[in-house]
Design an enzyme around this catalytic site. Structure first.
Site: not given
Ligand code: IMP
Ligand code: MG
Length: 183
Positions: A110, A50-51, A172
């Site tokens: 991330d 949803k981000g 959000r």
């Molecule tokens: P990934 O680690 O790149 O797979 O990220 C996974 C998910 O973690 C992202 O799509 C976000 O939903 C969430 N996420 C990672 N870092 C943050 C942050 O700083 N704020 C909010 N959500 C985060």
């Molecule tokens: Mg999240």
């Protein structure tokens, strides 16, 4: 009783990292750049729920092309540590990406696990091209090789909220991006 503004419960200490004007300027630039790069094409913006929601809504209004929008989501199932998490990609079965110029729209990259899983899922369908645009990039947290073609802002290891990004599904709706203060 406390007033119920957007900064009301749940209680969480955070400070402003990127204000709304700064975000708007950068999102406008990204949209114009994407419009130039995809000139003559009809890209498919594939938002990662949803981000992506606030970012995508603003970004698409700065891309003057005959684009289309679709959405995809990913869930991670943890086995023990976060590093072992398995990512499942959920998508509409009617969605066809073959031969399309797909632009994946992420709120934040991330570790890169989510974006990698989505890229793999998209590439399996032989799109004409696939790129990633993310509002926020946290390159220092990367565990999987993912290089977004378009990046709004690079930040450190901070956890950020607002402008579509959540902390346990809340915040959000903040119009700016906040950084959760060290407790
Ligand atoms: P990934 O680690 O790149 O797979 O990220 C996974 C998910 O973690 C992202 O799509 C976000 O939903 C969430 N996420 C990672 N870092 C943050 C942050 O700083 N704020 C909010 N959500 C985060
Ligand atoms: Mg999240």
């Amino acid at each position: 009783m406390r007033s119920s503004g957007i900064n009301a419960e749940p209680r969480l200490k955070f400070e402003r990292l990127l204000d709304a004007e700064k975000i708007e300027r950068r999102v406008t630039e990204l949209g114009l750049q994407i419009a130039r790069d995809y000139k003559g094409k009809a890209p498919l913006l594939l938002g990662v729920l949803k981000g992506c929601i606030v970012f995508m809504a603003d970004l698409m209004r700065h891309i003057d092309l005959p684009l289309e929008v679709e959405f995809i989501s990913a869930e991670s199932y943890r086995h023990g540590s976060k590093q072992d998490a398995e990512i499942t990609v959920n998508r509409n079965s009617q969605l066809s990406l073959k031969g399309r110029d797909v632009l994946i729209v992420e709120g934040i990259v991330d570790s890169g696990r989510t974006a990698s899983a989505i890229l793999e899922n998209v590439r399996a369908e032989e799109p004409a091209s696939v790129e990633v645009v993310t509002l926020i990039d946290k390159p220092a947290s990367r565990r999987m090789e993912v290089r977004p073609r378009y990046i709004g802002f690079k930040i450190g290891n901070d956890f950020v909220i607002g402008y579509g990004l959540d902390n346990t599904q809340k915040f959000r709706n903040l119009p700016y991006i906040g950084r959760i203060a060290d407790q």
